[in-house]
Design an enzyme around this catalytic site. Structure first.
Site, mmCIF file in Angstrom:
data_model
loop_
_atom_site.group_PDB
_atom_site.id
_atom_site.type_symbol
_atom_site.label_atom_id
_atom_site.label_comp_id
_atom_site.label_asym_id
_atom_site.label_seq_id
_atom_site.Cartn_x
_atom_site.Cartn_y
_atom_site.Cartn_z
ATOM 1 C CG HIS A 169 -1.681 -1.246 1.452
ATOM 2 N ND1 HIS A 169 -2.938 -1.508 0.968
ATOM 3 C CD2 HIS A 169 -1.291 -2.383 2.116
ATOM 4 C CE1 HIS A 169 -3.318 -2.734 1.331
ATOM 5 N NE2 HIS A 169 -2.329 -3.282 2.021
ATOM 6 C CB SER A 290 12.781 23.503 -13.844
ATOM 7 O OG SER A 290 11.982 24.663 -13.976
ATOM 8 C CE LYS A 296 10.638 20.789 -10.854
ATOM 9 N NZ LYS A 296 9.365 20.215 -10.442
ATOM 10 C CD GLU A 303 8.311 13.148 -15.147
ATOM 11 O OE1 GLU A 303 7.289 13.814 -14.973
ATOM 12 O OE2 GLU A 303 9.435 13.659 -15.290
#
Ligand code: ARG
Length: 471
Positions: A169, A290, A296, A303
């Site tokens: 979980h 970024s 970042k 992704e």
């Protein structure tokens, strides 16, 4: 609007009814929807191989003369060279790769070119071309999966002892090792590779010689062409030969399942890379910055691998829907089999390359992982197991006692090993000091020596088994 009764295709005013929003003439619309050369040019190599095998067979059985066969082979070889050099004229007016090759062959060797299409149809031609392509894509993908497995094995071996939290979980459950976690993916990608191998073995039958749909009256040797093209045997029913695309569906299903595995690992990389987790680092090779937030480091490659699963599942669905309900034998619908298949394997190829690169590139923060492995009372099960083994409690009762210990630790703001013996004995008087030996994450992981368990010794055994299998 009613059309004049004398010509149902003409609207009032005389222009073609289907002209509507198209600025081109009906013939051009037909060509635009019919043409496939833009994508089936990818079958050029398979088409030439099929034609060469067919011509050689026609000569061997006496359907064409040795001279004609020689001329055809010469012409086909020249076309092969033109394609390799990038000078072959792919022309839309010849619709598809089969007619482009035939037209060019006629330019090169004259009317003899027309003898190549004896005892053959574009229906069995496209079937044999596409089967070869999908078959070889399956083999290539299985090879790439093994490369990914090797990358995972190297990291699993290097970090067989590295502790991390195991989750259920996405809540801390029990400590595991990073090596063990990576080996879970070695198993998944191993099954994926075997799915491609199974699909390849099943599809490796040659449809060439089924002709349009019913077979051929010429004394063709389908076993010979099958052998020449690396197939195990010819297909056994001519109608099925030109109608079947389940070989592509099976390959796409294997690809889609594989993509779901890749997307799960990609998702874990994304999570592990967050500053909140901070479990792994990737170099700039697989991340981007970024344009506005200088701090970042975005896991774009992971992704995108995660997202490609959408494309791959879409490709399977696309072809399944095209094939569903088609009557036997060939229908032009089946021309729509190629785009999803090519796209799916292109996406999978890139995903596998990116994932293999990321796995090799990643560095775990072992300290941070070990720290997290001990958080969240992750050794609670070990305490319960100790109560069963040492004090002979039934597991349910041990679970209850452990719950009380967790509650106490939570109240005091310590982990289980932070409770004093007095505090533990207040919960269960028979607990002794050697309980502390099982309360560390390292002891917890090391104790799970059951076959396939997370103990470093088990992880090393599985790494060794896979290394041998992949050698
Ligand atoms: N371009 C066609 C395809 O991809 C080749 C087969 C055409 N056959 C036919 N009877 N029109 O399916």
């Amino acid at each position: 609007m009613t059309a004049p009764p004398n010509d149902p295709t003409k609207a009032a005013g005389g222009q073609a009814m289907w002209g509507g929003r198209f600025t081109v003439k009906p013939g051009e619309v037909m060509q635009a929807i019919n043409v496939s050369i833009g994508f089936d040019k990818r079958l050029a190599a398979e088409d030439l191989a099929g034609s060469k095998a067919h011509a050689a067979m026609l000569k061997a059985v006496g359907v064409i003369s040795a001279d004609d066969e020689a001329a055809i082979q010469r012409g086909l070889s020249q076309i092969e060279a033109e394609i390799a050099e990038g000078t072959f004229p792919f022309r839309e007016e010849y619709e598809d790769i089969h007619m482009n090759v035939e037209a060019r062959l006629a330019e090169l060797i004259g009317p003899t070119a027309g003898r190549l299409h004896t005892a053959r149809s574009r229906n069995d031609q496209v079937a044999v071309d596409f089967r070869q392509w999908v078959r070889d894509a399956c083999a290539r993908t299985a090879g790439q999966l093994q490369d990914l497995q090797r990358a995972l094995l190297a990291q699993a071996e290097a970090y067989a002892d590295t502790l991390m939290p195991g989750f259920t979980h996405l809540q801390p459950a029990q400590p595991v090792t990073f090596g063990h976690h990576l080996m879970a993916y070695v198993e998944m990608f191993g099954r994926d590779a075997s799915r491609f191998a199974d699909a390849r073995a099943r599809m490796n039958e040659s449809p060439l010689g089924a002709a349009a749909l019913a077979g051929s009256p010429f004394p063709i040797d389908r076993h010979a062409t099958a052998r020449a093209l690396g197939f195990d045997r010819p297909t056994a029913n001519s109608l099925d030969s030109v109608s079947a695309r389940d070989f592509a569906l099976e390959a796409l299903a294997a690809a889609a399942i594989c993509a779901t595995h890749l997307s799960r690992l990609a998702e874990e990389i994304v999570i592990w890379m967050t500053p909140q987790f901070g479990f792994i680092r990737l170099t700039d090779a697989f991340t981007t910055g970024s344009s506005i937030m200088p701090q970042k480091k975005n896991p774009d490659a992971a992704e995108l691998v995660r997202a490609k699963a959408g494309r791959l599942l879409g490709a399977f669905t696309q072809l399944a829907v095209v094939m569903k309900g088609l009557p036997l034998a060939y229908s032009k619908d089946m021309q729509e089999d190629k785009v999803p298949t090519f796209e799916a394997f292109d996406a999978l190829d890139l995903s596998l390359a990116a994932m293999t690169g990321m796995v090799a590139d990643l560095t775990p923060d072992t300290e941070r992982m070990a720290q997290a492995a001990g958080a969240g009372f992750s050794t609670a099960t070990d305490l319960a197991d100790w109560l069963v083994r040492r004090l002979d409690f039934p597991f349910r009762q041990a679970h209850h006692i452990t719950g009380a210990a967790v509650k106490q630790a939570e109240t005091l703001g310590v982990d289980l090993a932070g409770l004093s013996l007095d505090q533990l004995q207040a919960i269960e008087p028979r607990i002794t000091a050697d309980v502390y030996e099982v309360l560390t994450p390292a002891a917890s992981a090391a104790s799970r020596t059951s076959y396939g368990g997370t103990a470093p010794s088990q992880v090393r055994a599985q790494v060794a088994r896979w290394k041998e299998q992949l050698a």
